[in-house]
Design an enzyme around this catalytic site. Structure first.
Site, mmCIF file in Angstrom:
data_model
loop_
_atom_site.group_PDB
_atom_site.id
_atom_site.type_symbol
_atom_site.label_atom_id
_atom_site.label_comp_id
_atom_site.label_asym_id
_atom_site.label_seq_id
_atom_site.Cartn_x
_atom_site.Cartn_y
_atom_site.Cartn_z
ATOM 1 N N SER A 1 0.840 -1.194 0.000
ATOM 2 C CA SER A 1 0.000 0.000 0.000
ATOM 3 C C SER A 1 0.878 1.247 0.000
ATOM 4 O O SER A 1 2.057 1.176 -0.363
ATOM 5 C CB SER A 1 -0.927 -0.050 1.227
ATOM 6 O OG SER A 1 -1.906 0.962 1.166
ATOM 7 N N ASN A 2 0.331 2.384 0.369
ATOM 8 C CA ASN A 2 1.110 3.627 0.427
ATOM 9 C C ASN A 2 0.609 4.473 1.589
ATOM 10 O O ASN A 2 -0.333 4.088 2.279
ATOM 11 C CB ASN A 2 1.015 4.383 -0.913
ATOM 12 C CG ASN A 2 -0.410 4.743 -1.257
ATOM 13 O OD1 ASN A 2 -1.046 5.548 -0.588
ATOM 14 N ND2 ASN A 2 -0.949 4.106 -2.307
ATOM 15 N N ARG A 3 1.250 5.627 1.814
ATOM 16 C CA ARG A 3 0.994 6.364 3.054
ATOM 17 C C ARG A 3 -0.142 7.383 2.936
ATOM 18 O O ARG A 3 -0.312 8.220 3.808
ATOM 19 C CB ARG A 3 2.277 7.065 3.512
ATOM 20 C CG ARG A 3 3.417 6.095 3.735
ATOM 21 C CD ARG A 3 4.463 6.630 4.695
ATOM 22 N NE ARG A 3 4.746 8.023 4.534
ATOM 23 C CZ ARG A 3 5.864 8.520 4.015
ATOM 24 N NH1 ARG A 3 6.807 7.701 3.588
ATOM 25 N NH2 ARG A 3 6.046 9.810 3.950
ATOM 26 N N ALA B 1 -4.612 7.710 -4.113
ATOM 27 C CA ALA B 1 -3.216 7.332 -4.347
ATOM 28 C C ALA B 1 -3.223 5.880 -4.831
ATOM 29 O O ALA B 1 -3.242 4.939 -4.042
ATOM 30 C CB ALA B 1 -2.411 7.478 -3.062
#
Ligand code: CTP
Length: 212
Positions: A21-23, A89
């Protein structure tokens, strides 16, 4: 208008328990959806389950995990929308399928992940959009050459406009962004706006952009 907003991170499964995943917190897109609804626009928010920010219950919200799930939701929801604001995102890379039903054991390591480029969801939607629909993307780029890189992304993806913001905006509560339209016009937002104030500024730009 009927406004469709995407927000938050995608989560791509690696195995039964792990994800890539991402932040992204989802804060920016959730604030944009809240502001759009507040102004009386019929608003739908597609929100990553990994987002730490949630809208209040009055916002019509549909969840997603993977880029493929988000692509399906866009296929279903975009035809009814006048405007898409694509703040999600989205994964750039998707792990090669493993045995998703199993959990890889630490004792089987070391191991290597093979990552495949993800499809560009907003570019795919833009390729099939009607002339009465508007698509506004987001670009997260290093502050040094933000306008040039964001304008190049806008053209590459076939968008009507793009909100450019520096990498530092990720996970921050503040943002110093700009609105770039396909005709090359750039409007700068006041610096270091809290994201809810930035959402007000952005909706002003978006409404002005769509007014004849
Ligand atoms: N985006 C998308 N599908 C992807 C990646 C990004 O639809 N697989 C969208 C984002 O929601 C955003 C815009 O494209 O509106 C720009 O995202 P960004 O991450 O800045 O650019 P990328 O297309 O990922 O390009 P790069 O990896 O070169 O930065």
């Amino acid at each position: 208008m009927k406004i469709l907003v995407t927000a938050g991170p995608t989560r791509e499964p690696i195995d039964a328990v792990r994800v890539l995943s991402n932040r992204s917190s989802g804060l920016m897109g959730v604030a944009v959806a809240a502001e759009a609804a507040q102004r009386g626009h019929e608003t739908t928010l597609l929100l990553g389950r990994g987002a730490t920010h949630r809208p209040d219950a009055s916002i019509h919200c549909r969840p997603f995990d993977t880029a493929a799930e988000l692509a399906d939701l866009l296929r279903t929801c975009f035809p009814q929308a006048d405007m898409l604001i694509m703040a999600a995102a989205v994964a750039d890379f998707i792990p090669e399928p493993t045995d998703r039903g199993a959990k890889m054991s630490r004792h089987d390591g070391p191991c290597t992940l093979t990552l495949h480029p993800a499809p560009d969801l907003v570019a795919d939607v833009a390729a099939g959009k009607r002339s009465d629909q508007t698509i506004i993307g987001f670009a997260l780029e290093p502050a040094a050459d933000l306008p040039e890189r964001a304008a190049a992304k806008l053209a590459q993806k076939g968008l009507d406009a793009i909100v450019a913001n520096p990498l530092e905006a990720m996970e921050s509560t503040q943002i110093s962004g700009m609105f770039i339209s396909a005709d090359g016009q750039i409007v700068y937002a006041p610096t270091d706006l809290p994201k809810n104030k930035f959402a007000i500024w952005l909706l002003n730009q978006a409404e002005q952009f769509c007014s004849p």
